[in-house]
Design a protein around this motif. Structure first.
Motif, PDB file in Angstrom:
ATOM      1  N   GLY A  24       0.806  -1.221   0.000  1.00 32.88           N
ATOM      2  CA  GLY A  24       0.000   0.000   0.000  1.00 32.88           C
ATOM      3  C   GLY A  24       0.833   1.262   0.000  1.00 32.88           C
ATOM      4  N   CYS A  25       1.883   1.303   0.842  1.00 36.71           N
ATOM      5  CA  CYS A  25       2.717   2.507   0.918  1.00 36.71           C
ATOM      6  C   CYS A  25       3.658   2.609  -0.275  1.00 36.71           C
ATOM      7  CB  CYS A  25       3.518   2.497   2.212  1.00 36.71           C
ATOM      8  SG  CYS A  25       2.520   2.693   3.702  1.00 36.71           S
ATOM      9  N   PHE A  26       4.264   1.494  -0.666  1.00 33.58           N
ATOM     10  CA  PHE A  26       5.211   1.508  -1.773  1.00 33.58           C
ATOM     11  C   PHE A  26       4.527   1.822  -3.097  1.00 33.58           C
ATOM     12  CE2 PHE A  26       9.349  -0.718  -0.601  1.00 33.58           C
ATOM     13  CZ  PHE A  26       9.247  -0.376   0.735  1.00 33.58           C
ATOM     14  N   CYS A  27       3.377   1.212  -3.326  1.00 36.57           N
ATOM     15  CA  CYS A  27       2.760   1.251  -4.651  1.00 36.57           C
ATOM     16  C   CYS A  27       1.673   2.305  -4.788  1.00 36.57           C
ATOM     17  CB  CYS A  27       2.194  -0.128  -4.998  1.00 36.57           C
ATOM     18  SG  CYS A  27       3.458  -1.424  -5.025  1.00 36.57           S
ATOM     19  N   GLN A  28       1.489   3.111  -3.777  1.00 34.84           N
ATOM     20  CA  GLN A  28       0.477   4.160  -3.879  1.00 34.84           C
ATOM     21  C   GLN A  28       0.972   5.260  -4.806  1.00 34.84           C
ATOM     22  OE1 GLN A  28      -0.487   6.252  -0.269  1.00 34.84           O
ATOM     23  NE2 GLN A  28      -2.458   6.927  -1.045  1.00 34.84           N
ATOM     24  N   ASN A  29       0.242   5.477  -5.870  1.00 34.98           N
ATOM     25  CA  ASN A  29       0.590   6.529  -6.816  1.00 34.98           C
ATOM     26  C   ASN A  29      -0.012   7.834  -6.305  1.00 34.98           C
ATOM     27  OD1 ASN A  29       1.058   8.242  -8.915  1.00 34.98           O
ATOM     28  ND2 ASN A  29       0.180   6.944 -10.501  1.00 34.98           N
ATOM     29  N   ILE A  30       0.838   8.687  -5.763  1.00 33.16           N
ATOM     30  CA  ILE A  30       0.325   9.909  -5.150  1.00 33.16           C
ATOM     31  C   ILE A  30       0.095  11.012  -6.169  1.00 33.16           C
ATOM     32  CG2 ILE A  30       1.251   9.459  -2.864  1.00 33.16           C
ATOM     33  CD1 ILE A  30       3.662  11.070  -3.538  1.00 33.16           C
ATOM     34  N   ILE A  31       0.391  10.731  -7.432  1.00 27.95           N
ATOM     35  CA  ILE A  31       0.035  11.677  -8.496  1.00 27.95           C
ATOM     36  C   ILE A  31      -0.890  10.956  -9.457  1.00 27.95           C
ATOM     37  CG2 ILE A  31       0.845  13.179 -10.335  1.00 27.95           C
ATOM     38  CD1 ILE A  31       3.487  13.415  -8.968  1.00 27.95           C
ATOM     39  N   LYS A  32      -2.162  11.227  -9.373  1.00 27.65           N
ATOM     40  CA  LYS A  32      -3.143  10.623 -10.261  1.00 27.65           C
ATOM     41  C   LYS A  32      -4.251  11.633 -10.501  1.00 27.65           C
ATOM     42  CE  LYS A  32      -4.741   8.172  -6.159  1.00 27.65           C
ATOM     43  NZ  LYS A  32      -4.874   6.851  -5.544  1.00 27.65           N
ATOM     44  N   SER A  33      -5.113  11.312 -11.441  1.00 24.84           N
ATOM     45  CA  SER A  33      -6.199  12.240 -11.752  1.00 24.84           C
ATOM     46  C   SER A  33      -6.970  12.529 -10.470  1.00 24.84           C
ATOM     47  CB  SER A  33      -7.123  11.649 -12.813  1.00 24.84           C
ATOM     48  OG  SER A  33      -7.610  10.390 -12.404  1.00 24.84           O
ATOM     49  N   SER A  34      -7.158  13.808 -10.165  1.00 19.03           N
ATOM     50  CA  SER A  34      -7.754  14.206  -8.895  1.00 19.03           C
ATOM     51  C   SER A  34      -9.249  14.437  -9.042  1.00 19.03           C
ATOM     52  CB  SER A  34      -7.073  15.481  -8.382  1.00 19.03           C
ATOM     53  OG  SER A  34      -7.330  16.559  -9.262  1.00 19.03           O
ATOM     54  N   SER A  35      -9.953  14.283  -7.912  1.00 16.42           N
ATOM     55  CA  SER A  35     -11.385  14.559  -7.859  1.00 16.42           C
ATOM     56  C   SER A  35     -11.656  15.526  -6.717  1.00 16.42           C
ATOM     57  CB  SER A  35     -12.182  13.263  -7.653  1.00 16.42           C
ATOM     58  OG  SER A  35     -12.045  12.406  -8.760  1.00 16.42           O
ATOM     59  N   ASP A  36     -12.642  16.359  -6.903  1.00 13.51           N
ATOM     60  CA  ASP A  36     -13.045  17.294  -5.855  1.00 13.51           C
ATOM     61  C   ASP A  36     -14.549  17.511  -5.978  1.00 13.51           C
ATOM     62  OD1 ASP A  36     -12.907  18.921  -3.698  1.00 13.51           O
ATOM     63  OD2 ASP A  36     -11.816  20.538  -4.673  1.00 13.51           O
ATOM     64  N   TYR A  37     -15.114  18.072  -4.935  1.00  9.48           N
ATOM     65  CA  TYR A  37     -16.543  18.363  -4.915  1.00  9.48           C
ATOM     66  C   TYR A  37     -16.668  19.868  -4.767  1.00  9.48           C
ATOM     67  CZ  TYR A  37     -21.489  17.560  -3.929  1.00  9.48           C
ATOM     68  OH  TYR A  37     -22.855  17.536  -3.996  1.00  9.48           O
ATOM     69  N   ASP A  38     -17.014  20.544  -5.857  1.00  5.66           N
ATOM     70  CA  ASP A  38     -16.941  22.007  -5.855  1.00  5.66           C
ATOM     71  C   ASP A  38     -17.970  22.592  -6.816  1.00  5.66           C
ATOM     72  OD1 ASP A  38     -16.085  24.493  -5.163  1.00  5.66           O
ATOM     73  OD2 ASP A  38     -14.013  24.204  -5.803  1.00  5.66           O
ATOM     74  N   TYR A  39     -18.055  23.921  -6.816  1.00  3.66           N
ATOM     75  CA  TYR A  39     -18.989  24.625  -7.693  1.00  3.66           C
ATOM     76  C   TYR A  39     -18.451  24.645  -9.129  1.00  3.66           C
ATOM     77  CZ  TYR A  39     -20.929  26.352  -3.297  1.00  3.66           C
ATOM     78  OH  TYR A  39     -21.493  26.434  -2.049  1.00  3.66           O
ATOM     79  N   PRO A  40     -19.332  24.571 -10.107  1.00  2.36           N
ATOM     80  CA  PRO A  40     -18.859  24.690 -11.500  1.00  2.36           C
ATOM     81  C   PRO A  40     -18.399  26.112 -11.793  1.00  2.36           C
ATOM     82  CG  PRO A  40     -21.260  24.599 -11.427  1.00  2.36           C
ATOM     83  CD  PRO A  40     -20.781  24.341 -10.024  1.00  2.36           C
ATOM     84  N   THR A  41     -17.383  26.220 -12.634  1.00  6.43           N
ATOM     85  CA  THR A  41     -16.900  27.537 -13.042  1.00  6.43           C
ATOM     86  C   THR A  41     -17.854  28.137 -14.066  1.00  6.43           C
ATOM     87  OG1 THR A  41     -15.580  26.619 -14.847  1.00  6.43           O
ATOM     88  CG2 THR A  41     -14.528  26.785 -12.671  1.00  6.43           C
ATOM     89  N   LYS A  42     -17.639  29.404 -14.387  1.00  2.00           N
ATOM     90  CA  LYS A  42     -18.460  30.082 -15.393  1.00  2.00           C
ATOM     91  C   LYS A  42     -18.349  29.361 -16.725  1.00  2.00           C
ATOM     92  CE  LYS A  42     -19.097  34.565 -17.667  1.00  2.00           C
ATOM     93  NZ  LYS A  42     -18.602  35.972 -17.755  1.00  2.00           N
ATOM     94  N   GLU A  43     -17.126  28.956 -17.076  1.00  4.17           N
ATOM     95  CA  GLU A  43     -16.915  28.257 -18.344  1.00  4.17           C
ATOM     96  C   GLU A  43     -17.643  26.919 -18.367  1.00  4.17           C
ATOM     97  OE1 GLU A  43     -14.571  29.545 -16.459  1.00  4.17           O
ATOM     98  OE2 GLU A  43     -14.030  31.308 -17.677  1.00  4.17           O
ATOM     99  N   GLU A  44     -17.618  26.199 -17.239  1.00  3.60           N
ATOM    100  CA  GLU A  44     -18.298  24.902 -17.171  1.00  3.60           C
ATOM    101  C   GLU A  44     -19.812  25.070 -17.251  1.00  3.60           C
ATOM    102  OE1 GLU A  44     -15.080  22.356 -14.492  1.00  3.60           O
ATOM    103  OE2 GLU A  44     -16.549  23.654 -13.508  1.00  3.60           O
ATOM    104  N   LEU A  45     -20.336  26.130 -16.640  1.00  3.80           N
ATOM    105  CA  LEU A  45     -21.775  26.400 -16.721  1.00  3.80           C
ATOM    106  C   LEU A  45     -22.193  26.695 -18.156  1.00  3.80           C
ATOM    107  CD1 LEU A  45     -22.244  28.616 -13.538  1.00  3.80           C
ATOM    108  CD2 LEU A  45     -23.299  26.379 -13.928  1.00  3.80           C
ATOM    109  N   GLU A  46     -21.376  27.445 -18.874  1.00  2.00           N
ATOM    110  CA  GLU A  46     -21.692  27.764 -20.272  1.00  2.00           C
ATOM    111  C   GLU A  46     -21.582  26.534 -21.158  1.00  2.00           C
ATOM    112  OE1 GLU A  46     -18.944  30.838 -21.158  1.00  2.00           O
ATOM    113  OE2 GLU A  46     -20.097  32.426 -20.145  1.00  2.00           O
TER     114      GLU A  46
END
Length: 714
Positions: free
Chosen positions: A436-458
């Motif tokens: 788990g510690c050795f093979c954990q890829n700490i750089i991978k596609s990230s996810s978050d829970y947030d508001y859409p930007t103006k561009e995303e709304l458009e």
């Protein structure tokens, strides 16, 4: 279990309130999954056509919630029926001067329902979309945490490990009944709900005693290992790890492409046949052994001329090789190259995901995999596209000492009265640290829970302004460069990602050496390995099988001896004794079926993670996606496991989760005859599923072709 009367009772008993409340709060919910069949909304119907079930609109309706409040070292359990009452409860808990932590055993499940009542959330930590580990609600000053990722086992198992309580079995509940907040629940059902909270409360109490304060409890089981190991590292350790961070996004992406994991495969000449009298050999603590016995990349990778590869000593230099092979054909009837690890491949002949032959293959390989492929494949030509190298050395002494200590505790304290906690921690940590510690890829596609930007709304009219959504960030070179820069300044990173890449490569080599020694080309089909998976091999009993395991054991003993001599460690640390005085050498192959009673009397496999065997205790089944205890009931003998077999709802034990973000209003009649209307918009519908055994047509043709071929190869 007390019905909630609309008031919140704070369990804190101290004179001065700390900034972070040390009272344990816990939450759990029960939910009815409904499907809109042609007649009405109702629970899953196993007699309905699966296609109808698949396309039917789905809904999830919470019908009871239970909330635990620690009070004078006990836990009071309150419950309510209407889900939206929880918003009032949390609002009453709000204290701007004191943050509270609410524990949820499976936060990924509860969060999807809580979206309906949550104010804006922030500080989200998650592994991927829909799987939060922790988040914070500023309006309430409440932090929600997941307990499952901390324990990494089910609530029932965690309760047995960390508490004196036992989770109720759930026999009181038939989950396939229409329940609503209006449905009357029996005392037994309420007790079941209460015990989920009581167990969770005591689990967190165990961790609070262990770490002194709730906020100091790690977020995950891997985090526990990191926290324990961090206390041991010298001041200069972190700076050495920083230097191992790849110098560019290109090198890091090459490392990700070189990572392959373990080998899981079935020998195609033995797939679909009933085999008899098989022996199962298993490597003890495979990954911890590799971490202690092998040399790893311990300097930054730098690019050199491709011609340098021929002069490199693989004992001293780790090579990251981007190569193109042409005219590739396997020398053995077991096949090593994994199709999914090939960047490009043309005109390939396949063996259930592994390459038999190809006109050309482009891959990124470690020097370990490169040597294996060169040994077991004929290759007409090769071109090294790029070559990066790093000096090989043993892992830091402090890390090897910790792994050996954990292995020693795991071995010597098993079954010793009064030492159960240290044994359990050591067992869990040695597994977590070595993979788990050795093979954990700490750089991978990230996810978050947030508001859409103006561009995303458009760009997407379906998005609502002012509402939060799951958002993913692609793994671009720019993002990787940004994260690498953060890692070079980090004080929390304790492991280098390249260690995990080589760790799994070395483990594959140890397994492959045994598999290759039993290849039909060398020993004939009768003695060949039938199935192998990461750290185990199943094959007919033969002198060749035992000899291959003994050679592997002798080699690992030699390597561990050299490591101990160079790092000035006691060699006996690699051979701890159990409570009966019997030594258990680290990394040895062990015969898991030493007697006729334990042998696999009958064995049949249909490919990776698909096999069945019979021993003196009866039938055993391993099929990914099927509950082994339920699924085996569908078999009367091992030969019942066939390519056209279907595991029905009653024996599959498998379910599919549907994340619902815009449920329509649901009106249904519950089991008591009450009509209830739900306006819940978010939730998770869990629907039972079947599992159909099938074979890839190409692999099936290969099997049929090998039926006659396999009998004559000796």
């Amino acid at each position: 279990m007390i019905p909630w009367d609309g008031r919140f009772i704070d369990g804190w008993q101290g004179k001065r309130k700390p900034k972070i409340c040390q009272t344990i709060y816990s939450l759990d919910i029960e939910v009815t999954t409904l499907l809109r069949y042609p007649d009405r909304w109702r629970c899953f119907d196993p007699d309905m056509d699966p296609k109808e079930t698949l396309k039917a609109p789905k809904a999830a309706v919470p019908y009871i919630w239970q909330f635990g409040v620690e009070d004078k070292n006990k836990c009071r359990v309150y419950y309510g029926r209407e889900f939206r009452e929880l918003a009032s409860l949390f609002a009453q808990m709000a204290d701007p001067k004191q943050k509270k932590i609410v524990w949820v055993f499976n936060l990924a499940y509860e969060f999807q329902h809580l979206i309906d009542i949550l104010p804006p959330v922030s500080k989200m930590i998650c592994r991927r979309a829909h799987h939060p580990i922790r988040f914070y609600v500023e309006e309430w000053n409440i932090e929600f945490r997941c307990a499952y990722l901390l324990t990494n086992v089910s609530l029932a198992v965690a309760a047995k490990q960390f508490t004196l309580l036992e989770k109720k079995s759930g026999e009181e509940f038939d989950y396939n009944q229409e329940r609503s907040p209006l449905t009357a629940l029996t005392d037994g059902q309420l007790e079941y709900c209460a015990y989920d909270i009581l167990c969770l409360n005591d689990i967190i109490k165990y961790y609070r005693e262990k770490y002194a304060k709730l906020q100091w409890i790690p977020l995950t089981s891997t985090g526990e290992v990191r926290k324990a190991f961090r206390k041991r590292v010298p001041p200069d350790y972190i700076f050495k790890i920083r230097k191992l961070v790849p110098k560019s996004a290109l090198i890091f992406c090459l490392l990700m492409r070189a990572f392959m994991g373990g080998i899981t495969h079935a020998m195609y000449l033995k797939v679909g046949r009933v085999l008899h009298d098989l022996v199962s050999g298993d490597m003890a603590s495979s990954y911890p052994t590799i971490a202690c016995s092998e040399r790893f990349p311990m300097t930054p990778f730098f690019r050199v001329s491709p011609g340098k590869l021929e002069t490199l000593n693989p004992d001293n230099w780790a090579a990251l090789i981007h190569v193109r092979f042409t005219g590739v054909e396997s020398r053995y009837l077991n096949h090593y190259i994994l199709r999914s690890s090939c960047r490009r491949i043309t005109n390939a002949t396949m063996d259930n995901g592994r390459v038999i032959a190809a006109d050309s293959i482009e891959m990124v390989l470690t020097d370990v995999d490169y040597q294996i492929i060169k040994e077991c494949y004929d290759i007409k030509d090769e071109k090294i596209i790029s070559l990066h190298i790093s000096r090989k050395e043993y892992l830091p002494k402090v890390l090897i000492e910790y792994i050996l200590e954990l292995y020693g505790n795991k071995t010597s304290l098993k079954g010793v009265e009064g030492m159960e906690e240290i044994y359990r921690d050591s067992k869990n940590r040695i597994n977590a640290i070595a993979f788990g510690c050795f093979c954990q890829n700490i750089i991978k596609s990230s996810s978050d829970y947030d508001y859409p930007t103006k561009e995303e709304l458009e760009a997407d009219p379906s998005l609502e302004r002012g509402r939060q959504y799951w958002k993913s960030r692609a793994l671009t070179l720019e993002y990787v460069e940004e994260r690498l820069g953060e890692l070079r300044e980090s004080r929390s990173n304790l492991f280098a990602y390249q260690w995990g890449v080589w760790l799994t490569a070395y483990a594959r080599r140890r397994l492959w050496e045994v598999v290759a020694a039993l290849d039909p080309v060398k020993v004939g089909v009768a003695k060949a390995a039938a199935y192998y998976d990461t750290d185990s091999c199943k094959a007919p009993e033969s002198p060749e099988f035992y000899a291959a395991m003994e050679r592997s054991n002798a080699e690992v003993d030699r390597k561990l001896g050299e490591m101990c001599e160079e790092l000035e460690l006691d060699y006996e640390l690699t051979r701890p004794k159990d409570r009966h005085g019997v030594p258990h050498p680290l990394g040895h192959w062990e015969n898991e079926t030493p007697t006729p009673e334990t042998r696999y009397q009958d064995f049949k496999t249909l490919g990776a993670k698909r096999y069945c065997y019979r021993d003196a205790k009866g039938l055993h089944l391993t099929v990914a996606g099927v509950n082994p205890k339920k699924g085996v009931k569908a078999l009367s003998c091992v030969d019942d496991l066939r390519k056209d077999m279907k595991f029905g709802y009653d024996v599959c034990g498998r379910s599919v989760s549907y994340y619902l973000d815009d449920m329509e209003p649901v009106e249904f009649r519950d089991v008591d005859g009450n009509v209830y209307r739900s306006t819940q918009k978010h939730g998770i519908a869990i629907v039972p599923s079947t599992y159909n055994m099938s074979l890839d047509p190409v692999f099936e043709a290969l099997m049929e072709e090998g039926m006659d071929k396999g009998e004559i190869i000796r």
